[in-house]
Design an enzyme around this catalytic site. Structure first.
Site: not given
Ligand SMILES: NC(=O)N[C@@H](CC(=O)O)C(=O)O
Ligand SMILES: [Zn+2]
Ligand SMILES: [Zn+2]
Length: 347
Positions: A13, A15, A99, A136, A174, A247
């Site tokens: 996971h 970003h 997702k 999520h 998460h 995450d």
């Molecule tokens: N985890 C977070 O707080 N933020 C994530 C989005 C997510 O995974 O929920 C993001 O894209 O910034």
């Molecule tokens: Zn995330």
């Molecule tokens: Zn998330």
């Protein structure tokens, strides 16, 4: 023990964003990880196979020519996603999962799903094709307290969905609560979860006591200590349904240090070192490889990475950068665990 060799880990996971932030953060993950599930919550989101191919190509272009890191792409499920789009993605070898963001639950989730009933044909198509769902897991109802949103999601959304469609393989991403861990551990099939690095380390006191710490604010929000404890127990258990999804979610400092700061903790830079620290504290270094390198690929039907990394525990604390520069939009602050770490990765 002061040396540990493991299969190269993966991040289930992650970003990476786009543009200048992508260029800045990609090396932080590619340095240590073999593969990562790349979240599709761009603006606009990654909705179709064509979007996923284009994003994968931008990631490849942002990396060095010798980058061995492999991005595993996902689609962002919307109520306008068609069954044909799902089938096309499932038939390709580009898309690893789809997702589900409840609309309004987190960063860039405006295009998400308001009611799972509205995407049942798409979810049925995924189950038929063997395409996995990443979730999520938080409700967004205004009357549900932010600290209860994960547990309520299990009761109101996830359990009914899994009763309706038991063939669908679901990853609860998460997880932050004992409720989440117990739900996954108590299920008989087709359910797994990821746990982040920071949720193994911080509870809600770290976020709020002595001043509000915007760089520890993420969603789902860190919970009470008893929940962190349950996450640690699950992570070190070796259970095949539990694995690492950092995450790691970069936001630039101006967007975090704000009257309405963004949710997301950036931990790509120091995740593996921090995990070694946490697992050692628990006397469970021998379970780190299962959590970080073996259980995830097994769940996704992929081979574990062939190559290995070696962790070495030194005498002096490891120096991590405080921030990763991204250019004009400002730096991204690296997760600060609040303690010194002596484990590092030998090249
Ligand atoms: N985890 C977070 O707080 N933020 C994530 C989005 C997510 O995974 O929920 C993001 O894209 O910034
Ligand atoms: Zn995330
Ligand atoms: Zn998330």
């Amino acid at each position: 023990m002061n040396k540990l060799t493991l299969r190269r880990p993966d991040d289930w996971h992650l970003h990476l964003r786009d543009g200048a932030v992508l260029e800045a953060v990609l090396p932080e993950t590619a340095r240590h990880f073999g593969r990562a599930i790349i979240m599709p919550n761009l603006v606009p989101p990654v909705v179709t196979l064509q979007d996923a191919i284009a994003y994968r190509d931008r990631i490849a272009a942002a990396g060095r020519d010798d980058m061995r890191f492999q991005p595993l792409m996902t689609l962002y499920l919307t109520e306008n996603t068609t069954v044909e789009q799902i089938e096309e993605a499932a038939a390709s070898d580009v898309v690893t999962a789809v997702k589900l963001y409840p609309a309004g639950a987190t960063t860039n989730s405006q295009s998400g799903v308001r009611d799972v009933a509205n995407v049942m044909p798409q979810l049925e198509a995924m189950a038929r094709a063997g395409l996995q769902l990443c979730v999520h897991g938080e409700v967004t109802a205004h009357d549900v307290d932010i600290f209860d949103r994960e547990a309520v999601f299990i009761d109101r959304v996830l359990e009914p969905l899994r009763q309706n469609l038991p063939e669908l393989r679901v990853t609860m991403e998460h997880v932050t609560t004992r409720d989440g861990v117990d739900y996954v551990m108590g299920s008989s099939q087709n359910l797994a979860c990821t746990i982040t690095t920071h949720h193994l380390i911080i509870n809600r006191n770290h976020l709020l006591v002595g001043g509000i710490r915007p760089h520890l604010y993420c969603l789902p929000i860190a919970k009470r200590e008893e929940h962190r404890r349950a996450l640690v127990d699950a992570a070190i258990s070796g259970d095949a349904r539990v694995f690492l999804g950092t995450d790691s979610a970069p936001h630039t400092d101006p967007n975090k240090e704000s009257a309405c700061g963004c949710a997301g903790v950036f931990s790509a830079t120091n995740t593996i070192q921090l995990l070694a620290h946490v697992f050692e504290q628990e006397g469970a270094l021998d379970q780190l490889e299962a959590f970080a390198s073996l259980n995830g690929p097994a769940w996704y039907g992929l081979p574990a990475n062939e190559d290995r990394i070696t962790l070495v525990k030194g005498e002096a604390p490891v120096r991590f950068p405080d921030k990763i520069e991204t250019g004009a939009d400002g730096p991204v602050t690296v997760f600060d665990p609040g303690f010194e770490v002596f484990w590092d990765i030998a090249d």
